[in-house]
Design an enzyme around this catalytic site. Sequence first.
Site, PDB file in Angstrom:
ATOM      1  N   THR A 191       0.434  -1.337  -0.283  1.00  0.00           N
ATOM      2  CA  THR A 191       0.143   0.236  -0.189  1.00  0.00           C
ATOM      3  C   THR A 191       1.401   1.346  -0.302  1.00  0.00           C
ATOM      4  O   THR A 191       0.436   2.123  -0.353  1.00  0.00           O
ATOM      5  CB  THR A 191      -0.982   0.342   1.074  1.00  0.00           C
ATOM      6  OG1 THR A 191      -1.412  -1.694   1.053  1.00  0.00           O
ATOM      7  CG2 THR A 191      -1.753   1.393   1.398  1.00  0.00           C
TER       8      THR A 191
ATOM      9  N   HIS B 191       2.317   1.860  -3.197  1.00  0.00           N
ATOM     10  CA  HIS B 191       0.536   2.410  -4.482  1.00  0.00           C
ATOM     11  C   HIS B 191       0.891   4.240  -3.731  1.00  0.00           C
ATOM     12  O   HIS B 191       1.367   4.967  -5.112  1.00  0.00           O
ATOM     13  CB  HIS B 191      -0.334   1.989  -3.980  1.00  0.00           C
ATOM     14  CG  HIS B 191      -0.093   0.774  -4.658  1.00  0.00           C
ATOM     15  ND1 HIS B 191      -0.595   0.518  -5.998  1.00  0.00           N
ATOM     16  CD2 HIS B 191      -0.872  -0.136  -3.850  1.00  0.00           C
ATOM     17  CE1 HIS B 191      -1.355  -1.071  -5.939  1.00  0.00           C
ATOM     18  NE2 HIS B 191      -0.786  -1.659  -4.861  1.00  0.00           N
TER      19      HIS B 191
ATOM     20  N   ILE C 163       2.823 -12.072   1.909  1.00  0.00           N
ATOM     21  CA  ILE C 163       2.265 -12.241   2.844  1.00  0.00           C
ATOM     22  C   ILE C 163       1.311 -13.493   1.888  1.00  0.00           C
ATOM     23  O   ILE C 163       1.054 -14.425   3.316  1.00  0.00           O
ATOM     24  CB  ILE C 163       0.949 -11.605   2.389  1.00  0.00           C
ATOM     25  CG1 ILE C 163       1.119 -10.049   2.574  1.00  0.00           C
ATOM     26  CG2 ILE C 163      -0.476 -12.119   2.570  1.00  0.00           C
ATOM     27  CD1 ILE C 163       0.130  -9.314   2.587  1.00  0.00           C
TER      28      ILE C 163
ATOM     29  N   ARG D 267      11.624 -14.388  -4.908  1.00  0.00           N
ATOM     30  CA  ARG D 267      10.456 -14.663  -4.456  1.00  0.00           C
ATOM     31  C   ARG D 267      10.285 -16.751  -3.606  1.00  0.00           C
ATOM     32  O   ARG D 267       9.674 -16.236  -2.470  1.00  0.00           O
ATOM     33  CB  ARG D 267       9.544 -14.069  -4.749  1.00  0.00           C
ATOM     34  CG  ARG D 267       9.725 -11.923  -4.903  1.00  0.00           C
ATOM     35  CD  ARG D 267       8.828 -11.125  -4.702  1.00  0.00           C
ATOM     36  NE  ARG D 267       8.871  -9.984  -3.525  1.00  0.00           N
ATOM     37  CZ  ARG D 267       7.615  -9.272  -4.146  1.00  0.00           C
ATOM     38  NH1 ARG D 267       6.500  -9.623  -4.436  1.00  0.00           N
ATOM     39  NH2 ARG D 267       7.715  -8.175  -3.315  1.00  0.00           N
TER      40      ARG D 267
HETATM   41 ZN    ZN Z   1      -0.193  -2.904   5.162  1.00  0.00          ZN
END
Ligand code: ZN
Length: 345
Positions: A44, A47, A179, A204
């Site tokens: 986020t 972004h 995540i 990754r």
């Molecule tokens: Zn976060």
Amino acid sequence: MSNQMKALEKSRPEEGLWMVRAPVPEIGPDDVLIKVHKTGICGTDIHIWNWDAWAAHTVPVPMITGHEFAGEIVELGRNVEGLEIGQRCSGEGHLIGRKSRQSRAGKFHLDPGTRGIGVNEQGAFAEFLRLPAFNVVPLPDAIDDEIGAILDPLGNAVHTALSFDLVGEDVLITGAGPIGIMAGAVARHVGARHVVITDINQDRLDLAARVADVVPVNVGTQDLREVMDGLKMKEGFDVGLEMSGNQRALDQMVESLVMGGRIALLGIPPGQSPVDWSRIVFKAITIKGVYGREIFETWYKMIAMLENGLDVRKVITHRFKVDAFRDGFAAMLSGSSGKVVLDWT
Ligand code: ZN
């Protein structure tokens, strides 16, 4: 304390973040003031750094960004009970209302009027953060500040992974971002049999294999079906955790699931994407959209698991003093980092 603090701010509607002097927030009667020790950089925040269409549409400027943090309470509002100055803590970054049906049912994360710190409200990339006492999550000694600073994304991973019973199940995770990787660790911790994680980013996938006992598969160069055969999976994965927002990943997940399989969706597609619904109907697949963390059940489960052997520390690949925040964002923007933690102490 002086009434000024360092803060990382989106000061202007353009690419970047700027280190500014800002007033230390004044707290209300139901708030606490938290001295921030460590923060995590989230997608986020990228972004917001990039100032893409979502950020320009969502985030008012100026705005102190950041929502992943750990620190200690340094001031209590006059109504606050049950917390003490000096308490180490993290906290839920979604500020919720109490009037909606879902909120009144105790499903706080489903309150439609939620506001996010670092997005709609002044955030955690600062020396001090104001937070409603309700949102505070005290940290036990076993959880240090850098793990405390990634509990928000770990919570997304836990919420997604615990959407369905995983005991003895074969799990496919599409998307090996931090995540997805942490969801793999959680899936193993709670008793999944095989956990396969797919991506096309080899860095990754390598990180995933270092963090958790998962099978990394590069779908750019490997055939997932062959991997499944190698694991002696006859009918397909029982549960899918979609973390990539990638259309082809979701299609492959649907193809690779057993009849009656279950999918939890956390990845956000960039726009509308075509879905072969008939395939989903005929395979009798259940799909659940996952938003945020369950407040505070996910926090409870996550802390309990961390106290009992869940280890995700290796997902943190970069650590910087906050004055080197540009290096931290550069690591994130490279697309091959794990979690990046900034130190505010
Ligand atoms: Zn976060």
